[in-house]
Design a protein around this motif. Structure first.
Motif, short mmCIF file in Angstrom:
data_model
loop_
_atom_site.label_atom_id
_atom_site.label_comp_id
_atom_site.label_asym_id
_atom_site.label_seq_id
_atom_site.Cartn_x
_atom_site.Cartn_y
_atom_site.Cartn_z
N ARG A 233 79.49 3.23 118.09
CA ARG A 233 78.87 4.50 118.48
C ARG A 233 78.35 5.26 117.27
NH1 ARG A 233 81.82 8.71 122.34
NH2 ARG A 233 80.25 10.28 121.95
N ASN A 234 79.09 5.17 116.16
CA ASN A 234 78.61 5.84 114.95
C ASN A 234 77.35 5.18 114.40
OD1 ASN A 234 80.53 8.05 113.75
ND2 ASN A 234 81.84 6.55 114.75
N ALA A 235 77.27 3.86 114.57
CA ALA A 235 76.10 3.14 114.07
C ALA A 235 74.87 3.45 114.91
CB ALA A 235 76.38 1.64 114.05
N LEU A 236 75.09 3.91 116.14
CA LEU A 236 73.97 4.20 117.04
C LEU A 236 73.05 5.28 116.50
CD1 LEU A 236 75.12 4.22 120.75
CD2 LEU A 236 73.40 2.81 119.64
N ILE A 237 73.61 6.17 115.65
CA ILE A 237 72.80 7.31 115.20
C ILE A 237 71.56 6.85 114.42
CG2 ILE A 237 72.88 9.40 113.80
CD1 ILE A 237 75.80 9.69 114.85
N PRO A 238 71.72 6.02 113.35
CA PRO A 238 70.50 5.53 112.70
C PRO A 238 69.66 4.63 113.61
CG PRO A 238 72.47 4.52 111.74
CD PRO A 238 72.93 5.64 112.60
N VAL A 239 70.32 3.89 114.48
CA VAL A 239 69.58 2.98 115.35
C VAL A 239 68.66 3.76 116.30
CG1 VAL A 239 69.83 1.31 117.23
CG2 VAL A 239 71.25 1.11 115.20
N LEU A 240 69.17 4.89 116.81
CA LEU A 240 68.36 5.73 117.70
C LEU A 240 67.08 6.20 117.00
CD1 LEU A 240 70.83 8.08 119.59
CD2 LEU A 240 69.11 6.58 120.57
N THR A 241 67.22 6.59 115.73
CA THR A 241 66.05 7.03 114.97
C THR A 241 64.98 5.96 114.99
OG1 THR A 241 67.64 8.03 113.49
CG2 THR A 241 65.35 8.04 112.78
N ILE A 242 65.41 4.73 114.73
CA ILE A 242 64.45 3.64 114.66
C ILE A 242 63.84 3.37 116.04
CG2 ILE A 242 64.14 1.22 114.04
CD1 ILE A 242 64.65 3.00 111.67
N ILE A 243 64.66 3.45 117.10
CA ILE A 243 64.12 3.22 118.44
C ILE A 243 63.03 4.25 118.74
CG2 ILE A 243 64.66 3.30 120.91
CD1 ILE A 243 67.28 1.98 120.35
N GLY A 244 63.28 5.50 118.35
CA GLY A 244 62.28 6.54 118.57
C GLY A 244 60.99 6.23 117.84
N LEU A 245 61.13 5.82 116.58
CA LEU A 245 59.93 5.49 115.79
C LEU A 245 59.22 4.29 116.39
CD1 LEU A 245 61.08 5.80 112.09
CD2 LEU A 245 59.32 7.12 113.25
N GLN A 246 60.01 3.33 116.91
CA GLN A 246 59.42 2.11 117.43
C GLN A 246 58.52 2.39 118.62
OE1 GLN A 246 62.20 -1.06 118.05
NE2 GLN A 246 61.88 -1.63 115.93
#
Lengths: 315, 528, 270
Positions: A233-246
């Motif tokens: 869940r903590n790793a999701l934070i940077p991953v979300l950023t990338i999903i948004g950019l994607q």
């Protein structure tokens, strides 16, 4: 949480207004006289004057902006100069292809990247991890439209599993429609999935080095349990950023890839409009895509707050 | 029979030995204090017991818990033991908890993971445990997130997690180092109570002799991976048999030789200083709030005087420092140095700035890693109208480095080549090079090991005598204040609550808060 | 180190090819020779010829020149504008200026390079300059955000406070202390943006928003090959491989540089 959402909503509204001003300025003020521009060099002054009146260009730019902006809000995008049909109708027809394509690709990319990234992280330094890292390194380097051409060559021309292009329309059935979008979606998704899987992996590994993981291990959690229960869940934070950019990359990618598959989407529409100097259509499509990107950014911000309790209380 | 028995433990990381034949023993219901400076291997000993050593570590020897050797156990068996039979508490409470999960949930996980109870039952036990460590349900519901708690409260949550299943052994690795003295006293009291109530064994690892004195039954002194001396506390403290033990004790209560008392005219005068911060808007359209970090503070420092400023974190010490240095504006009051007003920003005349220099706490963050020492220490030359050049500059660097006990050749090296203590010497050289009248020492010895700290205090005392320097010594550490200041101010919530001659304040504190601070500070009982 | 070397060698080959193309190519890339059209790879034409009989290998050499030039200038624009903006925003953190710079960045992020290229092309007509400007604008917020974020971290460090105590102003501190400590971060990100620029240029030229004929470009070559892919797949193969290899080489270089310069810095892939 409410404060957070409201604050984000205000900034969303502000971004939309500024973006619309930028687009209006770029496409209606910079070209000088849009009517003369659209008609080209050989048009007679009378025709230009007639078009000016028709497009409401006699008014000043500020007044025209407000007419245009209020039109957008009510779904009135103006009339296409080339086709003499409402732009809203044309876009409505095309967006039924482009949006599903981008979403399909986003879903594929996420569904591939999450397990692959987690798998690589759990096998850090082993052969599985090295394999994933090498494959994704290659995936990042492949241009999606070229990958699309290779897919056509193999699966449409060679194996004949899919048609090489075209879109039967949703009237032909959901399944038929999705089938036509499958190769384009894969072509879009794989390079993006490569990036996302790498981000997922490194975010997980970073989180696994945090103090609270050591605390969790001291409680008796195995490395794997700590990863699933605490790191993910903590790793999701940077991953979300990338999903948004994607999403914005996928929208742009969808527009390019429609050319490979001859899909009747927004991409085809906007490139035709450019060659026909139909500024009204270009303006509307650009505005629509920018709105999509801004709204997705807003949703990602809300998702952050859902994941991270520390954000909820900030205004 | 002993609860824990470590025999000839050798540990190496990537082939580099970190523990050398360590043997320790602990009986149930007892407290074993492990003391050592950084790099002594005390934390590695703890991680070996938990089998949580970093990747690439090798281990030999035996670690017996209740007569069972842990070293032969599989990772799965160790997972069963961790949290159930052995609990552990870490140094940094701010990062020890998962920020995304509630405290109740995290405490309950210890219970759940060992199959002790179902969801509801685990939640109930977690609530009880939080209550037991001093976080009552009414004030701290288990649905709180870590960021809603202070450092001391978070440390209590970590303790609740560690003791949820009443383990036989509790390991506390520097549990109070990151906390204020009053908070530290509370945590130590809690740990002592838990040992008494549950009859578990406690290993208390610390660099601070004062923390273990009075808290530990047995002591083990570690140095460079070895146990140099071990035994019952009173015996070790009385005999000081090993030279290193003696050196450590002496350094801990070191009093530098200084000739106090020749105090001249006022150098710095602060009158009614007020510093406000703007806080974020409340709500979307709410107004900005203000937070008053420094409230109506007045004091003065004379030429050659050493003034201490003591307070806990968040009391406004650092804000005050920045305002004195003219780095941040005041909202009220004034600061004068040698009669000239200090004003924030570029307006402040260079020659006024040149009268004050500063040494910071962190020996690692105080230097630009890309510059050589020679360039680093001459940075204040920017304040001179005619900075020395060529041979003159070289001579200035030589003198500054020699003054702080370094070699002139060190000017050509980069900062990463120096140890923490050496870096603080370089920081002092940098402050000294333009011969300021006042040096502000902002927690300047707090990050150093005791033996190094003693050397730096000696150096500071020597320099002030030699150059007639004034010091403003900002610290949370009362022993440091006692060692090196003439007068002391006590700061609480932005206000100076007490000022006086150091020995008088320590002997006869007037303000309630000063008394609390002094009572909370662990005292090293020197029996020798 | 091995990654860096591999990447540098691959990328170096293409840079070398681009340089060589200024002085020599096996055939004239603009010469139309219908007699030699659609030859498969072989004698005289290493990678074959296209439907106008032009030599693919020569076109790839010249295409490298175009791709690299566009990407370099675009990174230059992004760094040249983005770095000062980021440094300023960090130095004036919390001020109105900071707010304006960061909101402006957010706004630019809402316009993918493709949309900027579409708008420019719609008004001024297609040209390679459009691609440069569009990719360059897209790079600005990437560098501005990266620099601001990293600079903010540095501004809280004691050595900056020390410099302020020595009377140094924000501009001087930014140039003397902040920027040099960001160099490794910028080199790594610059390499990544360079490779992204090559991908973006290929995409834009593919849809006709970038380099215009007769100048060869990898993206255009792919666009032209599309209708012939069923009977002349080599037309699509070589330009595509050129893009993949260049980008792969640059990415490997970026990874290698990052590991070498500073193992702790995190890569921001925008």
């Amino acid at each position: 949480m409410l404060h957070f959402a409201l604050a984000r909503l205000t900034s969303l509204g502000l971004s939309l207004v500024v973006a619309s001003v930028v687009i209006f300025f770029a496409l209606e003020v910079v070209p000088g006289d849009p009517a003369a521009y659209m008609l080209g060099m050989n048009a007679s002054p009378e025709t230009v004057a007639a078009l000016r009146t028709e497009l409401g260009l006699d008014a000043g730019p500020v007044e025209r902006y407000f007419t245009w902006a209020t039109g957008l809000l009510t779904g009135d995008f103006g009339i296409s100069y080339t086709y003499r049909t409402p732009v809203a109708e044309m876009i409505g027809e095309r967006i039924k292809v482009s949006l599903p394509l981008a979403l399909y690709a986003l879903a594929l990319s996420t569904l591939i990247a999450f397990p692959v990234g987690i798998w690589a992280a759990t096998h850090r330094g082993k052969a599985q991890d090295m394999g994933v890292m090498a494959a994704t390194q290659l995936g990042i380097a492949v241009p999606n439209f070229w990958f699309a051409m290779l897919l056509v060559l193999v699966f449409a021309i060679g194996l004949r599993w899919f048609s090489a292009g075209g879109f039967p329309g949703w009237d032909a059935g959901f399944f038929e429609g999705m089938k036509a979008l499958t190769l384009p979606a894969i072509a879009l998704a794989l390079p993006q999935a490569s990036i996302l899987a790498r981000v997922m992996r490194s975010a997980l590994l970073d989180t696994m080095g945090e103090d609270f993981i050591r605390t969790a291990r001291a409680k008796g959690l195995s490395r794997r349990q700590a990863l699933w229960r605490h790191a993910l869940r903590n790793a999701l934070i940077p991953v979300l950023t990338i999903i948004g950019l994607q999403f914005s990359f996928l929208l742009a990618g969808a527009i390019i890839i429609e050319n490979v598959f001859f899909l009747p989407g927004l991409g085809r529409l906007v490139f035709q409009a450019i060659s026909q100097r139909d500024l009204i259509v270009v303006e509307s499509v650009v505005m629509l895509l920018v709105v999509a990107v801004i709204v997705v950014t807003f949703c990602v911000d809300l998702a952050y707050a859902a994941v991270d309790p520390r954000l909820r209380r900030r205004g | 029979m002993s609860l824990l028995r470590i025999r000839d433990l050798d540990v190496s990381i990537h082939g580099k030995p970190v523990l050398d034949r360590v043997s320790l023993e602990l009986a149930p219901g007892h407290v074993l204090g492990i003391i050592g400076e950084s790099g002594s291997g005390k934390s590695m000993t703890a991680l070996s017991i938990m089998d949580l050593l970093p990747d690439g570590s090798g281990m030999s020897g035996s670690i017996e818990l209740d007569g069972n050797d842990l070293t032969g156990l599989s990772e799965r068996q160790m997972c069963d033991i961790r949290g159930r039979d052995i609990g552990m508490i870490f140094q940094e409470p701010m990062t020890a908890l998962n920020p995304l999960r509630t405290i109740g949930d995290q405490v309950a996980e210890t219970v759940r993971i060992h199959g002790g109870a179902g969801r509801g039952e685990a939640a109930r036990i977690a609530g009880d445990m939080l209550e037991r460590v001093g976080l009552p349900r009414e004030k701290f519901p288990p649905t709180r997130y870590p960021h809603e708690l202070s450092g001391g409260q978070r440390q209590r949550v970590v303790i609740a997690m560690a003791i949820a299943l009443q383990p036989r052994l509790l390991i506390a690795d520097e549990p109070t180092t990151a906390l204020d003295v009053t908070t530290q006293a509370g945590i130590l009291r809690l740990l002592r109570r838990l040992v008494l109530e549950d009859g578990m064994g406690l290993i208390l690892i610390t660099h601070d002799l004062a923390v273990v004195s009075g808290n530990a039954d047995h002591l083990a002194i570690m140095r460079q991976g070895q146990v140099v001396e071990a035994g019952p506390s009173d015996k070790v403290m009385r005999a000081l048999r090993h030279p290193y033990t003696r050196a450590l004790f002496e350094a801990s209560s070191h009093q530098p030789d200084r000739t106090a008392g020749h105090v001249g005219t006022p150098l710095l005068e602060a009158r009614n200083m007020v510093r406000d911060y703007v806080t974020p808007r409340k709500g979307l359209f709410g107004a900005h709030g203000t937070f008053r970090a420094v409230r109506d503070v007045s004091f003065s420092i004379s030429h050659g005087e050493s003034l201490g400023l003591v307070g806990e974190s968040g009391c406004g010490k650092s804000t005050l420092t920045r305002a004195i240095l003219g780095l941040e504006p005041l909202q009220g009051g004034s600061v004068h140095v040698d009669g000239h007003p200090v004003e924030a920003g570029q307006k402040m005349p260079k020659d006024l700035r040149a009268k004050m220099q500063v040494v910071f706490q962190d020996p690692y963050g105080s230097f630009n890693p890309r510059h050589r020492v020679g360039r680093l220490v001459t940075e204040p030359f920017h304040l001179l109208d005619n900075p020395p050049k060529g041979a003159e500059r070289k001579a200035a660097i030589d003198t500054a480095l020699t003054d702080v006990g370094l070699h002139p050749d060190d000017a050509d090296r980069y900062i990463h080549e120096f140890s923490g203590g050496q870096r603080q010497r370089i920081a002092i050289a940098r402050a000294l090079i333009i011969r300021p009248q006042l040096i502000i020492l902002d927690e300047a010895v707090s990050a150093l090991d005791v033996s190094i700290r003693a050397q730096i205090l000696d150096l500071l005392a020597d320099l002030s005598g030699r150059y007639g320097l004034s010091y403003l010594f900002i610290t949370h550490d009362l022993t440091v204040v006692q060692a090196i200041t003439d007068r002391v101010m006590v700061m609480q919530a932005g206000e100076i609550v007490e000022t006086g001659r150091t020995e008088e304040v320590f002997a006869n504190p007037q303000h309630e808060y000063t008394r609390t601070l002094l009572a909370a500070a662990p005292v090293l009982e020197m029996s020798a | 180190m091995r990654t860096l070397l591999t990447g540098a060698v691959i990328a170096g080959v293409f840079v070398l090819g681009a340089i060589v193309s200024f002085f020599w190519t096996p055939h004239d890339v603009e010469a139309i020779n219908i007699a030699a059209k659609l030859l498969t790879p072989g004698d005289g034409y290493w990678f074959g010829t296209d439907h106008f009989g032009r030599d693919i290998f020569s076109m790839i050499l010249v295409g490298a020149r175009v791709s690299i030039a566009v990407a370099i200038v675009a990174v230059g624009i992004g760094m040249g504008i983005g770095i000062p903006l980021g440094l300023t925003a960090a130095a004036r953190k919390g001020s109105l200026l900071d707010e304006v710079i960061m909101r402006g960045n957010d706004l630019i992020f809402a316009f993918p390079a493709l949309l900027i290229a579409i708008m420019i092309t719609a008004v001024f007509g297609p040209s390679a300059v459009n691609a440069i400007i569009a990719i360059g604008i897209f790079n600005i917020p990437v560098f501005a955000r990266l620099v601001r974020g990293a600079a903010l971290g540095l501004w809280t460090r004691d050595f900056i406070l020390s410099a302020r105590v020595s009377g140094k102003g924000a501009v001087r501190i930014s140039l003397e202390h902040i920027l040099p400590n960001l160099m490794s971060l910028l080199i790594v990100q610059g390499t990544i943006q360079f490779s992204l620029g090559i991908l973006a240029e290929a995409g834009l030229s593919y849809v006709g928003l970038g380099v215009q004929p007769p100048t060869p470009s990898w993206g255009r070559m792919l666009a032209e090959s599309q209708t012939m892919i069923s009977f002349a797949p080599h037309l699509a193969l070589f330009p595509g491989l050129a893009i993949v290899l260049t980008v792969l080489g640059l990415n490997l270089m970026g990874d290698g540089l990052r590991d070498m310069l500073d193992p702790r810095i995190r890569r921001v892939r925008a």
